[in-house]
Design a protein around this motif. Structure first.
Motif, PDB file in Angstrom:
ATOM      1  N   ARG A 135       0.832  -1.203   0.000  1.00 16.32           N
ATOM      2  CA  ARG A 135       0.000   0.000   0.000  1.00 16.32           C
ATOM      3  C   ARG A 135       0.872   1.261   0.000  1.00 16.32           C
ATOM      4  O   ARG A 135       0.575   2.224  -0.719  1.00 16.32           O
ATOM      5  CB  ARG A 135      -0.916  -0.002   1.230  1.00 16.32           C
ATOM      6  N   VAL A 136       1.912   1.253   0.812  1.00 11.99           N
ATOM      7  CA  VAL A 136       2.810   2.404   0.833  1.00 11.99           C
ATOM      8  C   VAL A 136       3.517   2.543  -0.514  1.00 11.99           C
ATOM      9  O   VAL A 136       3.654   3.648  -1.053  1.00 11.99           O
ATOM     10  CB  VAL A 136       3.832   2.280   1.979  1.00 11.99           C
ATOM     11  N   ALA A 141       4.245   5.438  -5.989  1.00  9.53           N
ATOM     12  CA  ALA A 141       4.427   5.108  -7.402  1.00  9.53           C
ATOM     13  C   ALA A 141       4.482   6.333  -8.300  1.00  9.53           C
ATOM     14  O   ALA A 141       5.082   6.294  -9.380  1.00  9.53           O
ATOM     15  CB  ALA A 141       3.302   4.176  -7.861  1.00  9.53           C
ATOM     16  N   GLY A 142       3.872   7.444  -7.872  1.00  9.55           N
ATOM     17  CA  GLY A 142       3.878   8.637  -8.702  1.00  9.55           C
ATOM     18  C   GLY A 142       5.190   9.396  -8.689  1.00  9.55           C
ATOM     19  O   GLY A 142       5.386  10.312  -9.497  1.00  9.55           O
ATOM     20  N   ALA A 143       6.077   9.038  -7.768  1.00 14.84           N
ATOM     21  CA  ALA A 143       7.373   9.727  -7.701  1.00 14.84           C
ATOM     22  C   ALA A 143       8.252   9.293  -8.865  1.00 14.84           C
ATOM     23  O   ALA A 143       8.144   8.174  -9.372  1.00 14.84           O
ATOM     24  CB  ALA A 143       8.061   9.409  -6.381  1.00 14.84           C
ATOM     25  N   SER A 144       9.142  10.182  -9.275  1.00 18.42           N
ATOM     26  CA  SER A 144       9.983   9.901 -10.446  1.00 18.42           C
ATOM     27  C   SER A 144      11.339   9.322 -10.063  1.00 18.42           C
ATOM     28  O   SER A 144      12.324   9.536 -10.763  1.00 18.42           O
ATOM     29  CB  SER A 144      10.181  11.186 -11.267  1.00 18.42           C
ATOM     30  N   ALA A 145      11.400   8.618  -8.950  1.00 18.83           N
ATOM     31  CA  ALA A 145      12.651   8.003  -8.511  1.00 18.83           C
ATOM     32  C   ALA A 145      12.766   6.594  -9.076  1.00 18.83           C
ATOM     33  O   ALA A 145      11.793   6.020  -9.589  1.00 18.83           O
ATOM     34  CB  ALA A 145      12.707   7.973  -6.991  1.00 18.83           C
ATOM     35  N   ASP A 146      13.952   6.031  -8.964  1.00 16.66           N
ATOM     36  CA  ASP A 146      14.199   4.665  -9.392  1.00 16.66           C
ATOM     37  C   ASP A 146      13.267   3.718  -8.625  1.00 16.66           C
ATOM     38  O   ASP A 146      13.088   3.872  -7.409  1.00 16.66           O
ATOM     39  CB  ASP A 146      15.666   4.306  -9.120  1.00 16.66           C
ATOM     40  N   ARG A 148      13.689   0.841  -7.476  1.00  9.98           N
ATOM     41  CA  ARG A 148      14.358   0.196  -6.339  1.00  9.98           C
ATOM     42  C   ARG A 148      14.388   1.121  -5.128  1.00  9.98           C
ATOM     43  O   ARG A 148      14.258   0.669  -3.981  1.00  9.98           O
ATOM     44  CB  ARG A 148      15.781  -0.207  -6.726  1.00  9.98           C
ATOM     45  N   VAL A 149      14.567   2.405  -5.384  1.00 10.05           N
ATOM     46  CA  VAL A 149      14.540   3.379  -4.287  1.00 10.05           C
ATOM     47  C   VAL A 149      13.156   3.420  -3.655  1.00 10.05           C
ATOM     48  O   VAL A 149      13.009   3.466  -2.429  1.00 10.05           O
ATOM     49  CB  VAL A 149      14.943   4.773  -4.801  1.00 10.05           C
ATOM     50  N   LEU A 150      12.122   3.386  -4.492  1.00 13.44           N
ATOM     51  CA  LEU A 150      10.758   3.412  -3.977  1.00 13.44           C
ATOM     52  C   LEU A 150      10.456   2.149  -3.177  1.00 13.44           C
ATOM     53  O   LEU A 150       9.767   2.210  -2.146  1.00 13.44           O
ATOM     54  CB  LEU A 150       9.770   3.560  -5.131  1.00 13.44           C
ATOM     55  N   ASP A 151      10.968   1.013  -3.618  1.00 14.35           N
ATOM     56  CA  ASP A 151      10.809  -0.238  -2.856  1.00 14.35           C
ATOM     57  C   ASP A 151      11.438  -0.095  -1.472  1.00 14.35           C
ATOM     58  O   ASP A 151      10.850  -0.491  -0.457  1.00 14.35           O
ATOM     59  CB  ASP A 151      11.462  -1.404  -3.595  1.00 14.35           C
ATOM     60  N   GLU A 152      12.641   0.468  -1.444  1.00 17.61           N
ATOM     61  CA  GLU A 152      13.352   0.625  -0.167  1.00 17.61           C
ATOM     62  C   GLU A 152      12.628   1.605   0.746  1.00 17.61           C
ATOM     63  O   GLU A 152      12.542   1.390   1.964  1.00 17.61           O
ATOM     64  CB  GLU A 152      14.779   1.097  -0.438  1.00 17.61           C
ATOM     65  N   LEU A 153      12.097   2.682   0.165  1.00 18.22           N
ATOM     66  CA  LEU A 153      11.366   3.654   0.977  1.00 18.22           C
ATOM     67  C   LEU A 153      10.099   3.050   1.559  1.00 18.22           C
ATOM     68  O   LEU A 153       9.743   3.334   2.711  1.00 18.22           O
ATOM     69  CB  LEU A 153      11.024   4.884   0.135  1.00 18.22           C
ATOM     70  N   ALA A 154       9.403   2.235   0.785  1.00 20.90           N
ATOM     71  CA  ALA A 154       8.188   1.590   1.289  1.00 20.90           C
ATOM     72  C   ALA A 154       8.517   0.693   2.480  1.00 20.90           C
ATOM     73  O   ALA A 154       7.802   0.702   3.496  1.00 20.90           O
ATOM     74  CB  ALA A 154       7.520   0.790   0.176  1.00 20.90           C
ATOM     75  N   THR A 155       9.597  -0.060   2.363  1.00 23.97           N
ATOM     76  CA  THR A 155      10.023  -0.912   3.482  1.00 23.97           C
ATOM     77  C   THR A 155      10.406  -0.067   4.686  1.00 23.97           C
ATOM     78  O   THR A 155      10.075  -0.405   5.835  1.00 23.97           O
ATOM     79  CB  THR A 155      11.210  -1.788   3.051  1.00 23.97           C
ATOM     80  N   TYR A 156      11.080   1.040   4.432  1.00 24.13           N
ATOM     81  CA  TYR A 156      11.500   1.955   5.506  1.00 24.13           C
ATOM     82  C   TYR A 156      10.287   2.525   6.248  1.00 24.13           C
ATOM     83  O   TYR A 156      10.253   2.550   7.483  1.00 24.13           O
ATOM     84  CB  TYR A 156      12.346   3.076   4.908  1.00 24.13           C
ATOM     85  N   ASP A 190      13.522  13.939   1.266  1.00 25.29           N
ATOM     86  CA  ASP A 190      14.899  14.178   0.826  1.00 25.29           C
ATOM     87  C   ASP A 190      15.364  13.101  -0.148  1.00 25.29           C
ATOM     88  O   ASP A 190      16.038  13.402  -1.142  1.00 25.29           O
ATOM     89  CB  ASP A 190      15.836  14.220   2.035  1.00 25.29           C
ATOM     90  N   THR A 191      14.997  11.857   0.132  1.00 23.07           N
ATOM     91  CA  THR A 191      15.410  10.752  -0.748  1.00 23.07           C
ATOM     92  C   THR A 191      14.767  10.893  -2.123  1.00 23.07           C
ATOM     93  O   THR A 191      15.425  10.703  -3.152  1.00 23.07           O
ATOM     94  CB  THR A 191      15.037   9.401  -0.122  1.00 23.07           C
ATOM     95  N   LEU A 192      13.486  11.225  -2.147  1.00 21.99           N
ATOM     96  CA  LEU A 192      12.801  11.395  -3.430  1.00 21.99           C
ATOM     97  C   LEU A 192      13.389  12.562  -4.217  1.00 21.99           C
ATOM     98  O   LEU A 192      13.580  12.473  -5.437  1.00 21.99           O
ATOM     99  CB  LEU A 192      11.307  11.610  -3.209  1.00 21.99           C
ATOM    100  N   ALA A 193      13.695  13.647  -3.534  1.00 19.10           N
ATOM    101  CA  ALA A 193      14.267  14.810  -4.216  1.00 19.10           C
ATOM    102  C   ALA A 193      15.667  14.512  -4.736  1.00 19.10           C
ATOM    103  O   ALA A 193      16.035  14.907  -5.849  1.00 19.10           O
ATOM    104  CB  ALA A 193      14.300  16.008  -3.266  1.00 19.10           C
ATOM    105  N   ARG A 194      16.438  13.801  -3.950  1.00 14.86           N
ATOM    106  CA  ARG A 194      17.843  13.521  -4.310  1.00 14.86           C
ATOM    107  C   ARG A 194      17.951  12.526  -5.451  1.00 14.86           C
ATOM    108  O   ARG A 194      18.898  12.572  -6.240  1.00 14.86           O
ATOM    109  CB  ARG A 194      18.576  12.986  -3.075  1.00 14.86           C
TER     110      ARG A 194
END
Length: 203
Positions: A135-136, A141-146, A148-156, A190-194
């Motif tokens: 769900r997270v 999903a709308g963010a323009s990051a990689d 894999r980064v989005l997967d890691e953020l969801a887990t975080y 910050d992670t999404l922006a970076r």
């Protein structure tokens, strides 16, 4: 009417859920469950099956109640994943602050006892954690990051949620929990922006 249950099944399930939430699976004896629900062992077995089946039904009820609130919060801000995560944590903090609910989180409480749970129950707990992560991840999903980064953020984000449950159960004050949430949301932002493509492109 002969054979008709003389109690409200939903109410009894809510009462049993609170016992598992407060005590954990191991310490939720049939005597304690019976006292909380007002049902004898025969009625408990007749309505819900054995303790393991009752536990799974309580997990389902907890997930239906709170999972729906999480899903609504995460979906309320399409195109703004940071605000979606903030809304998700707002719901969590509201649940923790609610004096009518036990401290902590039933899923977090159950996860700590996973090694002692029946295999099917352990799988149920892991499945609910995975559902929360999905769900997270959908909200990100709308963010323009990689991806894999989005997967890691969801887990975080899910890990922070579980940490809030543990801290609240240990008596951490609201201000401390809100500080954790602020830092978590800042980390997501910050992670999404970076990692956005425009930020990573060479100049």
């Amino acid at each position: 009417m002969s054979g008709r249950k003389q109690f409200d099944v939903g109410t009894a399930l809510d009462q049993a859920m609170r016992v598992f939430w407060q005590r954990g699976y191991a310490d939720a004896s049939l005597d304690v469950l019976g006292s909380a629900t007002g049902l004898g062992r025969g009625s408990l077995y007749g309505a819900f099956g054995n303790k393991d089946r009752l536990f799974r039904q309580c997990l389902d009820r907890y997930a239906a109640i709170y999972g729906a609130r999480y899903e609504q919060a995460l979906a309320a801000h399409p195109g703004d994943p940071v605000r979606a995560v903030e809304a998700f944590f707002d719901v969590i903090l509201a649940r923790i602050a609610d004096p009518e609910t036990p401290t902590g989180c039933l899923i977090a409480q159950s996860a700590t006892q996973s090694p002692t749970l029946q295999e099917e129950n352990g799988a149920k707990v892991r499945g609910l954690l995975d559902l929360q992560r999905r769900r997270v991840r959908e909200a990100l999903a709308g963010a323009s990051a990689d991806p894999r980064v989005l997967d890691e953020l969801a887990t975080y984000v899910v890990a922070v949620n579980q940490s809030l449950a543990v801290l609240s159960r240990a008596g951490a004050p609201d201000a401390e929990l809100r500080s954790v949430v602020r830092l978590a949301c800042a980390t997501v932002a910050d992670t999404l922006a970076r990692t956005a493509p425009e930020a990573a492109a060479p100049r």
